[in-house]
Scaffold this motif. Sequence first.
Motif, PDB file in Angstrom:
ATOM      1  N   MET A   1       0.844  -1.184   0.000  1.00  0.00           N
ATOM      2  CA  MET A   1       0.000   0.000   0.000  1.00  0.00           C
ATOM      3  C   MET A   1       0.895   1.255   0.000  1.00  0.00           C
ATOM      4  O   MET A   1       1.648   1.464   0.941  1.00  0.00           O
ATOM      5  CB  MET A   1      -0.907  -0.012   1.239  1.00  0.00           C
ATOM      6  N   ILE A  16     -10.869   7.901  -5.315  1.00  0.00           N
ATOM      7  CA  ILE A  16     -10.153   6.663  -4.988  1.00  0.00           C
ATOM      8  C   ILE A  16     -11.136   5.554  -4.627  1.00  0.00           C
ATOM      9  O   ILE A  16     -11.054   4.439  -5.155  1.00  0.00           O
ATOM     10  CB  ILE A  16      -9.146   6.900  -3.845  1.00  0.00           C
ATOM     11  N   THR A  17     -12.098   5.849  -3.740  1.00  0.00           N
ATOM     12  CA  THR A  17     -13.041   4.807  -3.320  1.00  0.00           C
ATOM     13  C   THR A  17     -13.982   4.415  -4.461  1.00  0.00           C
ATOM     14  O   THR A  17     -14.386   3.261  -4.548  1.00  0.00           O
ATOM     15  CB  THR A  17     -13.844   5.241  -2.076  1.00  0.00           C
ATOM     16  N   SER A  18     -14.292   5.351  -5.345  1.00  0.00           N
ATOM     17  CA  SER A  18     -15.140   5.033  -6.500  1.00  0.00           C
ATOM     18  C   SER A  18     -14.467   4.066  -7.461  1.00  0.00           C
ATOM     19  O   SER A  18     -15.130   3.378  -8.220  1.00  0.00           O
ATOM     20  CB  SER A  18     -15.520   6.308  -7.259  1.00  0.00           C
ATOM     21  N   SER A  19     -13.139   4.034  -7.412  1.00  0.00           N
ATOM     22  CA  SER A  19     -12.408   3.120  -8.297  1.00  0.00           C
ATOM     23  C   SER A  19     -12.218   1.743  -7.648  1.00  0.00           C
ATOM     24  O   SER A  19     -11.516   0.899  -8.195  1.00  0.00           O
ATOM     25  CB  SER A  19     -11.054   3.721  -8.671  1.00  0.00           C
ATOM     26  N   GLY A  20     -12.836   1.533  -6.476  1.00  0.00           N
ATOM     27  CA  GLY A  20     -12.766   0.239  -5.813  1.00  0.00           C
ATOM     28  C   GLY A  20     -11.615   0.096  -4.833  1.00  0.00           C
ATOM     29  O   GLY A  20     -11.420  -0.974  -4.256  1.00  0.00           O
ATOM     30  N   LYS A  21     -10.859   1.158  -4.626  1.00  0.00           N
ATOM     31  CA  LYS A  21      -9.737   1.114  -3.695  1.00  0.00           C
ATOM     32  C   LYS A  21     -10.171   1.714  -2.362  1.00  0.00           C
ATOM     33  O   LYS A  21     -11.214   2.341  -2.257  1.00  0.00           O
ATOM     34  CB  LYS A  21      -8.548   1.895  -4.253  1.00  0.00           C
ATOM     35  N   GLU A  22      -9.362   1.519  -1.357  1.00  0.00           N
ATOM     36  CA  GLU A  22      -9.609   2.107  -0.046  1.00  0.00           C
ATOM     37  C   GLU A  22      -8.481   3.078   0.280  1.00  0.00           C
ATOM     38  O   GLU A  22      -7.356   2.919  -0.184  1.00  0.00           O
ATOM     39  CB  GLU A  22      -9.676   1.029   1.027  1.00  0.00           C
ATOM     40  N   CYS A  23      -8.791   4.085   1.080  1.00  0.00           N
ATOM     41  CA  CYS A  23      -7.763   5.023   1.514  1.00  0.00           C
ATOM     42  C   CYS A  23      -8.088   5.505   2.922  1.00  0.00           C
ATOM     43  O   CYS A  23      -9.224   5.424   3.362  1.00  0.00           O
ATOM     44  CB  CYS A  23      -7.656   6.207   0.551  1.00  0.00           C
ATOM     45  N   ARG A  24      -7.075   5.966   3.596  1.00  0.00           N
ATOM     46  CA  ARG A  24      -7.241   6.549   4.924  1.00  0.00           C
ATOM     47  C   ARG A  24      -6.921   8.031   4.824  1.00  0.00           C
ATOM     48  O   ARG A  24      -5.950   8.417   4.152  1.00  0.00           O
ATOM     49  CB  ARG A  24      -6.326   5.888   5.953  1.00  0.00           C
TER      50      ARG A  24
END
Length: 108
Positions: A1, A16-24
């Motif tokens: 990551m 980022i989340t719309s592309s299927g990834k997660e972020c903090r």
Amino acid sequence: MPTYNKLVRDKIPHIITSSGKECRTRILDPEEYKQELRTKLREEADEYAEAGNDQDALEELADMLEVIRALAEVHGANVAQLDKLRANKAEARGGFQERVYLIDVDEA
């Protein structure tokens, strides 16, 4: 990551989340925000200096302008007030349209 630890535009986490990834993420306190905006302005200025063509240069200038708008607000002004300061300085000292390059000044 990958770790970024940097200020990003407001919609980046959603992108980022719309592309299927997660972020903090976290929300910066006012002093951290001011410092990170200054860091971001330097980053954008470096990217502008390295731009290889007019379109890339304009994209970086647009990014710088967005950061400058945010910095103006941090320092208690809006864009209109900032532009008034700019206009007053241009009236008193000129702009940069004439491409004047100062070589030296004889102090004698």
